[in-house]
Every structure is written in structure tokens, then in C-alpha cells.
Design a protein around this motif. Structure first.
Motif, mmCIF file in Angstrom:
data_model
loop_
_atom_site.group_PDB
_atom_site.id
_atom_site.type_symbol
_atom_site.label_atom_id
_atom_site.label_comp_id
_atom_site.label_asym_id
_atom_site.label_seq_id
_atom_site.Cartn_x
_atom_site.Cartn_y
_atom_site.Cartn_z
ATOM 1 N N SER A 100 42.720 36.519 44.925
ATOM 2 C CA SER A 100 41.703 37.480 45.356
ATOM 3 C C SER A 100 42.116 38.071 46.696
ATOM 4 O O SER A 100 42.911 37.476 47.436
ATOM 5 N N SER A 130 40.150 39.410 41.037
ATOM 6 C CA SER A 130 39.143 38.360 41.149
ATOM 7 C C SER A 130 39.695 37.055 40.574
ATOM 8 O O SER A 130 40.683 37.055 39.834
ATOM 9 N N THR A 131 39.040 35.952 40.919
ATOM 10 C CA THR A 131 39.460 34.657 40.387
ATOM 11 C C THR A 131 39.396 34.641 38.870
ATOM 12 O O THR A 131 40.290 34.105 38.212
ATOM 13 N N ASN A 202 32.695 38.927 41.157
ATOM 14 C CA ASN A 202 33.468 38.048 42.017
ATOM 15 C C ASN A 202 32.915 36.624 41.910
ATOM 16 O O ASN A 202 31.714 36.426 41.865
#
Length: 299
Positions: A100, A130-131, A202
Motif C-alpha cells: 500500500s 491496497s492490501t 482500504n
């Protein structure tokens, strides 16, 4: 290409030397073996590749055409061999890392800075997502490893913890003073405040949404921001209360440009670390980086 590569090696060497005996000496084989290989290649291609002269042999028109392509082919092979040697000798390689934007700046960059100093020839590609997206890229084997906040389930993914991070809410001292005049924020500090959070999707935002829901706290005015850096900067100019990671605002908290907003219930800390697929053989460069950060965290 149906022909044996050795026939083209013989052809290429004879064309370069212009002499069968010299080609035989260079390739460490007999002259009859050279002549036999040339005849076999000519029979397969149904053309004459050489004509004899007083000094040896000379390429025919068809031979000149073939030589052009064979020369390019052997040049590419030699170039490939040279590159392989460089990779082995200099430690050249390529690593793909997913991370990220927030973790890239505050966590990954310090690791990369030290790693590059000792491994200058390794190329590094960064996928800032994003993760959730990083985990998807990892699952599809499109990246070597990802720096993520540890999810509840890893699904055949190994996780090397780098430690814990702590989510907190911050604002300026003056914003808090103005807020206290408008409402009693002891039970819900966000009711009359502008609450600034990362965009939905997120993982940090999902975690904070769950926390707010569990505490039954809602904000009348919500501002969504794309990066943690913007959250910090907006908080510093007094736009509202921002949810940030404590470790990333230690300087601001120490100097007093930001203060921590007291909460009725503390937010549980989260683990961050590098994730990589289980039972996957990593390339040499990725192994070097994995060994590097594991040693760094154990020291």
C-alpha cells in the motif's frame, strides 16, 4: 527449426574462417566431420551453401542469406550467456513487491534503502495497491511478496511479521478546543467533528469502520482521503480529526503540532509484515531480499 543446432555451429564457423581445416581446428573435430555436416545441412535445405576457391570456401548467395540469420541467432545466444554470467557474478535479479502507499513510504522504503546499498544490481518493481489487491496479485503469482496488514485469513500464504502498528485519531490542539465548546465529546468525539478517513476499500478503513460500528460512534461530517499523508497534512492545518497510524506521526505528536484524541475504547493493534505464497520456489533475488529482512527483524 528442424535441424540440429550443431550443424549451424559448423556452418557458422566455416563461414567465419573461410576454410574447412581452420574450422576443424577451432571446433576440435576432424575435417571429414566438418565436410559431412555441411553436406547434410545442404541436403536438408536443398541448396549449396559454399563454393570452393584456391584459398578455401566462399559463401554462395543462399549461404550469405542463411549466414545473416545464423549470425543473429548466435549473437543472441552469446548475449544471453553473457547476461546469465552477469546475473551470477553481480547478483543481478528482479523483485516484484506489492504494498500500500502508506506502508511503502513509512515501512518499505527504509528496508529498500539498506537492501539496495548491499545489492545495487537487483531491480525492484513496486505495485502500490491496497492490501486486498496485493493479496490478489500474490495469489495470481504476479508479485514475489507483499507488505501488508495481516488479514484474518491468509489462505496458503506465509506471513513474516515486522511488528505491530496502532491506529489513533489526531487533530490540532486548537481544533480540539473549538470542538469542546460545541459539544461534549467524551462519549463520541466525532459527533460534531469532521472525521477524516481513508477511502473505502482500504483494509485500514475496513478495520476502523468495524471499530466505529462496535462502539456505535458515528460522524455527522465525513471526509474520505486517498492517502495517509493527506490525512496527516489535513489534520495539521485544522481541517478535522484524522485516523492515522501512531508510528507515522510520532514527530508531530512529540512537537505538539498534533495531539491524540482520547477514545472511550482503545483500538486493538494490528500486525504488519511480508506475505509470500507457500510452497513456491522464489527466484534468487527474492530469496536475497527475504533473507535480508528476516535477518533485520531478528537482530
Amino acid at each position: 527449426m528442424d535441424q540440429n543446432l550443431s550443424l549451424y555451429r559448423v556452418f557458422y564457423t566455416v563461414a567465419n574462417t573461410g576454410n574447412i581445416s581452420k574450422a576443424a581446428a577451432r571446433l576440435y573435430i576432424s575435417q571429414p566431420a566438418i565436410s559431412k555436416s555441411i553436406r547434410k545441412l545442404e541436403e536438408n535445405l536443398e541448396v549449396s551453401l559454399f563454393s570452393r576457391n584456391s584459398r578455401g570456401v566462399q559463401l554462395t548467395e543462399e549461404g550469405e542469406l542463411l549466414y545473416h540469420y545464423v549470425q543473429n541467432a548466435f549473437y543472441s545466444l552469446e548475449k544471453g550467456e553473457t547476461q546469465i554470467k552477469k546475473i551470477h557474478e553481480l547478483g543481478i535479479g528482479h523483485i516484484h513487491i506489492g504494498v500500500s502507499t502508506t506502508l511503502c513510504k513509512y515501512v518499505l522504503l527504509p528496508y529498500l534503502k539498506e537492501f539496495i546499498e548491499t545489492h545495487p544490481h537487483i531491480r525492484i518493481s513496486i505495485e502500490c495497491q491496497s492490501t486486498n489487491h496485493t493479496l490478489q496479485l500474490l495469489k495470481e503469482n504476479k508479485i514475489d511478496l507483499g507488505l501488508i496488514g495481516k488479514p484474518e485469513r491468509l489462505y496458503h500464504t506465509h506471513f513474516d511479521s515486522l511488528g505491530e502498528i496502532e491506529d489513533i485519531f489526531v487533530c490540532t490542539k486548537s481544533y480540539m478546543e473549538h470542538l469542546s465548546k460545541r459539544s461534549d465529546y467524551s462519549e463520541n468525539p466525532f459527533q460534531s467533528a469532521t472525521l477524516m478517513l481513508l477511502n473505502k476499500g482500504n483494509m485500514t478503513r475496513q478495520y476502523i469502520d468495524d471499530y466505529l460500528a462496535s462502539c456505535r460512534m458515528e460522524a455527522d461530517n465525513l471526509l474520505e482521503v486517498s492517502t495517509m499523508d493527506l490525512l496527516i497534512e489535513f489534520a495539521k492545518i485544522g481541517m478535522g480529526i484524522a485516523c492515522v497510524i501512531r508510528q507515522f506521526v510520532e514527530k508531530e505528536l512529540a512537537e505538539g503540532s498534533l495531539i491524540e484524541v482520547p477514545l472511550p475504547t482503545a483500538i486493538n493493534r494490528r500486525e504488519i509484515g511480508f506475505a509470500l505464497l507457500e510452497n513456491i520456489e522464489q527466484n534468487k533475488a527474492a530469496k536475497e531480499f527475504i533473507n535480508f529482512y528476516r535477518k533485520s527483524t531478528s537482530d
